[in-house]
Design a protein around this motif. Sequence first.
Motif, PDB file in Angstrom:
ATOM      1  N   PRO A 257     -31.902  43.745 -21.826  1.00 48.14           N
ATOM      2  CA  PRO A 257     -32.375  44.082 -20.487  1.00 48.14           C
ATOM      3  C   PRO A 257     -31.357  43.783 -19.392  1.00 48.14           C
ATOM      4  CG  PRO A 257     -33.234  41.958 -21.146  1.00 48.14           C
ATOM      5  CD  PRO A 257     -32.445  42.470 -22.322  1.00 48.14           C
ATOM      6  N   ALA A 258     -31.392  44.620 -18.361  1.00 50.70           N
ATOM      7  CA  ALA A 258     -30.690  44.362 -17.112  1.00 50.70           C
ATOM      8  C   ALA A 258     -31.762  44.318 -16.034  1.00 50.70           C
ATOM      9  CB  ALA A 258     -29.670  45.460 -16.817  1.00 50.70           C
ATOM     10  N   LEU A 259     -31.964  43.147 -15.432  1.00 49.61           N
ATOM     11  CA  LEU A 259     -33.076  42.934 -14.515  1.00 49.61           C
ATOM     12  C   LEU A 259     -32.573  42.655 -13.106  1.00 49.61           C
ATOM     13  CD1 LEU A 259     -35.178  40.576 -16.815  1.00 49.61           C
ATOM     14  CD2 LEU A 259     -35.621  42.994 -16.375  1.00 49.61           C
ATOM     15  N   SER A 260     -33.184  43.306 -12.128  1.00 49.28           N
ATOM     16  CA  SER A 260     -32.870  43.048 -10.730  1.00 49.28           C
ATOM     17  C   SER A 260     -34.137  43.223  -9.913  1.00 49.28           C
ATOM     18  CB  SER A 260     -31.774  43.987 -10.223  1.00 49.28           C
ATOM     19  OG  SER A 260     -32.178  45.345 -10.322  1.00 49.28           O
ATOM     20  N   ALA A 261     -34.121  42.732  -8.673  1.00 50.59           N
ATOM     21  CA  ALA A 261     -35.315  42.806  -7.835  1.00 50.59           C
ATOM     22  C   ALA A 261     -34.931  43.036  -6.384  1.00 50.59           C
ATOM     23  CB  ALA A 261     -36.143  41.530  -7.970  1.00 50.59           C
ATOM     24  N   ALA A 262     -35.829  43.680  -5.645  1.00 43.42           N
ATOM     25  CA  ALA A 262     -35.643  43.913  -4.215  1.00 43.42           C
ATOM     26  C   ALA A 262     -37.012  43.977  -3.559  1.00 43.42           C
ATOM     27  CB  ALA A 262     -34.881  45.221  -3.968  1.00 43.42           C
ATOM     28  N   LYS A 263     -37.125  43.419  -2.355  1.00 44.81           N
ATOM     29  CA  LYS A 263     -38.381  43.482  -1.627  1.00 44.81           C
ATOM     30  C   LYS A 263     -38.651  44.921  -1.180  1.00 44.81           C
ATOM     31  CE  LYS A 263     -37.935  38.748   0.075  1.00 44.81           C
ATOM     32  NZ  LYS A 263     -37.742  37.894   1.259  1.00 44.81           N
ATOM     33  N   ASN A 264     -39.916  45.308  -1.290  1.00 42.66           N
ATOM     34  CA  ASN A 264     -40.344  46.647  -0.892  1.00 42.66           C
ATOM     35  C   ASN A 264     -41.481  46.491   0.113  1.00 42.66           C
ATOM     36  OD1 ASN A 264     -41.478  49.186  -0.631  1.00 42.66           O
ATOM     37  ND2 ASN A 264     -41.272  49.717  -2.786  1.00 42.66           N
ATOM     38  N   CYS A 265     -41.145  46.501   1.400  1.00 42.98           N
ATOM     39  CA  CYS A 265     -42.157  46.267   2.426  1.00 42.98           C
ATOM     40  C   CYS A 265     -43.046  47.482   2.651  1.00 42.98           C
ATOM     41  CB  CYS A 265     -41.484  45.833   3.723  1.00 42.98           C
ATOM     42  SG  CYS A 265     -40.880  44.120   3.659  1.00 42.98           S
ATOM     43  N   THR A 266     -42.591  48.666   2.275  1.00 42.44           N
ATOM     44  CA  THR A 266     -43.432  49.851   2.393  1.00 42.44           C
ATOM     45  C   THR A 266     -44.624  49.753   1.454  1.00 42.44           C
ATOM     46  OG1 THR A 266     -41.524  51.208   2.991  1.00 42.44           O
ATOM     47  CG2 THR A 266     -43.488  52.365   2.222  1.00 42.44           C
ATOM     48  N   GLU A 267     -44.396  49.233   0.251  1.00 40.11           N
ATOM     49  CA  GLU A 267     -45.453  49.090  -0.743  1.00 40.11           C
ATOM     50  C   GLU A 267     -46.083  47.704  -0.734  1.00 40.11           C
ATOM     51  OE1 GLU A 267     -46.637  51.547  -2.481  1.00 40.11           O
ATOM     52  OE2 GLU A 267     -45.146  52.961  -1.705  1.00 40.11           O
ATOM     53  N   GLY A 268     -45.498  46.766   0.019  1.00 44.16           N
ATOM     54  CA  GLY A 268     -46.054  45.417   0.087  1.00 44.16           C
ATOM     55  C   GLY A 268     -45.880  44.636  -1.201  1.00 44.16           C
ATOM     56  N   GLY A 269     -44.675  44.609  -1.729  1.00 41.39           N
ATOM     57  CA  GLY A 269     -44.450  43.878  -2.965  1.00 41.39           C
ATOM     58  C   GLY A 269     -42.980  43.731  -3.289  1.00 41.39           C
ATOM     59  N   LEU A 270     -42.719  43.340  -4.526  1.00 38.89           N
ATOM     60  CA  LEU A 270     -41.367  43.142  -5.021  1.00 38.89           C
ATOM     61  C   LEU A 270     -41.082  44.173  -6.103  1.00 38.89           C
ATOM     62  CD1 LEU A 270     -38.907  41.108  -4.898  1.00 38.89           C
ATOM     63  CD2 LEU A 270     -39.928  40.049  -6.930  1.00 38.89           C
ATOM     64  N   ASP A 271     -40.031  44.967  -5.908  1.00 36.48           N
ATOM     65  CA  ASP A 271     -39.617  45.944  -6.919  1.00 36.48           C
ATOM     66  C   ASP A 271     -38.738  45.261  -7.957  1.00 36.48           C
ATOM     67  OD1 ASP A 271     -40.926  48.057  -5.773  1.00 36.48           O
ATOM     68  OD2 ASP A 271     -39.155  48.923  -4.808  1.00 36.48           O
ATOM     69  N   ILE A 272     -39.174  45.282  -9.201  1.00 37.33           N
ATOM     70  CA  ILE A 272     -38.365  44.764 -10.295  1.00 37.33           C
ATOM     71  C   ILE A 272     -37.879  45.949 -11.121  1.00 37.33           C
ATOM     72  CG2 ILE A 272     -38.340  43.401 -12.412  1.00 37.33           C
ATOM     73  CD1 ILE A 272     -40.274  41.510 -11.182  1.00 37.33           C
TER      74      ILE A 272
END
Length: 466
Positions: free
Chosen positions: A325-340
């Motif tokens: 796996p290659a895992l990363s994350a970014a905040k997604n304020c449009t959807e109200g959550g964390l994109d993994i």
Amino acid sequence: MFSSFSVPSARRRGAARLVAATLVSGLVAVGVMTGAGTASADETPQNQGGATATIGGLKTYGDAVIHDASGDLTVSAGLFEMSVEGGGTLQTYCIDLHNPTQREAKYHETPWSGTSLGANKDAGKIRWILQNSYPQVNDLAALATAAGVGSGLTEQDAAAATQVAIWRYSDGANVDAVDPQAEKLADYLQKSARNAAEPAASLTLDPPAVSGRPGALLGPVTVHTNAATVTVTPPADAAANGVRLIGKDGRDVTSAVNGSQLFFEVPEDAPTGSADLTVQASTTVPVGRAFASESRSQTQILAGSSESTVSATASVSWAATGAIPALSAAKNCTEGGLDITAANEGDEPFAFELMGAEYTIAAGESRTVTVPLQEDQAYDFTIEAGGFEKRFAGVLDCRTQGSAAGDTTQTLSEPSPATAGGNASDVNLAATGGSGVTPVIVGVAIALVVLGGAALIVVRKKQEQG
């Protein structure tokens, strides 16, 4: 440089489990520049690259009045100053009126999508105001003429007016500048504002995570920057294990430019492992870049930058067999959550559970999963997969107080003198009039009571496979 190099056990390969996800909320009562909460040493807030800075306080400001159902409140409005890690100074305005500014809070350059700007249809107008007002326009006579201010403007008037105009778009606030000249400029900026595009980051690596099998080139990781060049310094421990960082020409890389592609060359007999690559540069950060804090300190937007140190990190993982796996994350304020984002370059499916739902990433597939989070809540969870472990921690801070139904303005405390970090006299910084003779004033924060309980999310452990 590689900030870490590890060789984890391969016995858990092919499975993933969410070890823990704890969302924390509580009662917070904050006055002027309260002490900033600090993250534990092993927390890794989601940061896609750029400048990291510590806020000092208000530098150049005037007075404004907020009008709401509870009455009128007089507040200080103007430019904040930040000290950049590694060198440099930033000037910012607030885009989060009703939240407190915490003393010495650490901030990261952040895409608009990771802040309240992501869901704000007027975000582009805020950038236009920044580009067409103080301090980017530091000819105050010309600014006064454009706004029809016959009696002229002071730096304090210009800073207060710019902040007031920004608040009207960032927070939807009913706010006026106290000084008549400043109020006239604020009205001019508000009425003249047009949508401008979000500026590119000062430095990012794309993608932020790659993976693959030993014996192959892993990547590419592409450099995106407005700097003339970036520095790349692999560590001795990676070289000792035969891992090389190379360019498209197959040569070892020590520097790169915008658009450069970087590859990891991993020996065919290398054991399962991972490493982190960091690149660094010195540049001015583009006006309009957002800055979000590691704690709940109010979000800022960039108005001026000296030559400053910026950096970005990408990770690489490799294994001979199984899911990789290659895992990363970014905040997604449009959807109200964390994109993994999970990419699987292995030869087996990569399965994991997240918030009670199970996901399977087939070999060669990449998918982004949005983890829903509550506003103002901290998150801290670890995904283990294929002998690899990735921890994500931070705070979802996507709204201004005024964007939630029923919100009301809280009591404001008065400003008090304090020492701010940074050097206001840097000649490359957009001029504010700040110098050794300008008093440095601590930022005024509106006392905010965030009501909430503590929420604990427990997800089932995925049984290890293989």
